[in-house]
Motif scaffolding. Sequence first.
Motif, PDB file in Angstrom:
ATOM      1  N   SER A   1       0.854  -1.183   0.000  1.00 20.86           N
ATOM      2  CA  SER A   1       0.000   0.000   0.000  1.00 20.86           C
ATOM      3  C   SER A   1       0.892   1.237   0.000  1.00 20.86           C
ATOM      4  CB  SER A   1      -0.926   0.005   1.224  1.00 20.86           C
ATOM      5  OG  SER A   1      -0.162   0.100   2.405  1.00 20.86           O
TER       6      SER A   1
ATOM      7  N   ALA B   1       2.631  10.324   3.798  1.00 16.18           N
ATOM      8  CA  ALA B   1       3.345  10.102   5.048  1.00 16.18           C
ATOM      9  C   ALA B   1       3.792  11.450   5.613  1.00 16.18           C
ATOM     10  CB  ALA B   1       4.561   9.202   4.804  1.00 16.18           C
TER      11      ALA B   1
ATOM     12  N   GLN C   1       6.408  10.439  11.857  1.00 15.40           N
ATOM     13  CA  GLN C   1       6.394   8.985  11.959  1.00 15.40           C
ATOM     14  C   GLN C   1       7.843   8.512  12.101  1.00 15.40           C
ATOM     15  OE1 GLN C   1       3.947   9.091   8.259  1.00 15.40           O
ATOM     16  NE2 GLN C   1       2.927   7.323   9.195  1.00 15.40           N
TER      17      GLN C   1
ATOM     18  N   ASP D   1       9.371   5.653  11.885  1.00 16.01           N
ATOM     19  CA  ASP D   1       9.948   4.757  10.880  1.00 16.01           C
ATOM     20  C   ASP D   1      10.279   5.494   9.589  1.00 16.01           C
ATOM     21  OD1 ASP D   1       7.231   4.998  10.184  1.00 16.01           O
ATOM     22  OD2 ASP D   1       6.978   2.867   9.739  1.00 16.01           O
TER      23      ASP D   1
ATOM     24  N   ARG E   1       4.098   0.511   2.248  1.00 14.39           N
ATOM     25  CA  ARG E   1       4.105  -0.405   3.387  1.00 14.39           C
ATOM     26  C   ARG E   1       3.534  -1.754   2.992  1.00 14.39           C
ATOM     27  NH1 ARG E   1       5.040   2.192   8.185  1.00 14.39           N
ATOM     28  NH2 ARG E   1       4.893   4.466   8.129  1.00 14.39           N
ATOM     29  N   ASP E   2       4.000  -2.748   3.701  1.00 14.35           N
ATOM     30  CA  ASP E   2       3.412  -4.083   3.676  1.00 14.35           C
ATOM     31  C   ASP E   2       2.856  -4.254   5.084  1.00 14.35           C
ATOM     32  OD1 ASP E   2       2.792  -6.756   3.759  1.00 14.35           O
ATOM     33  OD2 ASP E   2       4.658  -7.420   2.835  1.00 14.35           O
ATOM     34  N   GLY E   3       1.558  -4.087   5.235  1.00 17.31           N
ATOM     35  CA  GLY E   3       0.981  -4.035   6.574  1.00 17.31           C
ATOM     36  C   GLY E   3       1.528  -2.820   7.294  1.00 17.31           C
ATOM     37  N   GLN E   4       2.143  -3.041   8.443  1.00 18.91           N
ATOM     38  CA  GLN E   4       2.754  -1.941   9.201  1.00 18.91           C
ATOM     39  C   GLN E   4       4.239  -1.753   8.883  1.00 18.91           C
ATOM     40  OE1 GLN E   4       1.002   0.202  11.246  1.00 18.91           O
ATOM     41  NE2 GLN E   4      -0.694  -0.891  10.294  1.00 18.91           N
ATOM     42  N   THR E   5       4.790  -2.616   8.043  1.00 14.83           N
ATOM     43  CA  THR E   5       6.222  -2.573   7.746  1.00 14.83           C
ATOM     44  C   THR E   5       6.512  -1.579   6.632  1.00 14.83           C
ATOM     45  OG1 THR E   5       6.420  -4.896   8.366  1.00 14.83           O
ATOM     46  CG2 THR E   5       8.224  -3.956   7.074  1.00 14.83           C
ATOM     47  N   LEU E   6       7.328  -0.583   6.934  1.00 12.91           N
ATOM     48  CA  LEU E   6       7.727   0.424   5.949  1.00 12.91           C
ATOM     49  C   LEU E   6       8.722  -0.190   4.975  1.00 12.91           C
ATOM     50  CD1 LEU E   6       7.693   3.389   4.993  1.00 12.91           C
ATOM     51  CD2 LEU E   6       9.578   3.801   6.602  1.00 12.91           C
TER      52      LEU E   6
END
Length: 155
Positions: free
Chosen positions: A6, A10, A14, A16, A56-61
Amino acid sequence: MSAVLSVARATLDQADIVALLGRHFELMRSSSPAESCHVMEPGALLEREAVLYAARDGQTLLGVGALTLIGPQHGELKSMHTAAEARGRGVARAILQALMDHARDHGVTRLSLETGTADLFAPARALYAAHGFATCPPFGNYTVDPLSVFMTRTL
């Protein structure tokens, strides 16, 4: 890890995002002499009112990219970076598309960028060329530099 990528706006509040931009900054500084290195620190992006997008992949940047305005209807891509562990997944392509869409939606008619000539930057140059960017003379405050490639395209 899921395979859902996704891309969304941003901000620099944040942690990350700031950390990945810091990794990008350090990589660029270690890869080019200071006089040929045009990477911006995260705070400088904020000062230039950059628009940031993150993948991101889920919450992973997985990656980031920024767009600044350098003139009427002229934008510059800055701080495009995919985390090393996420390369080859289409992250940069997705961020580039989001930045180009944002630029179009906000009346930008030309996008330009500066990247390096070293092998490290070959994937970036190929990505930009595949999306219609062509080499051009230096723009804005840039000057001719044998370690820089300047690219631009109309939207």
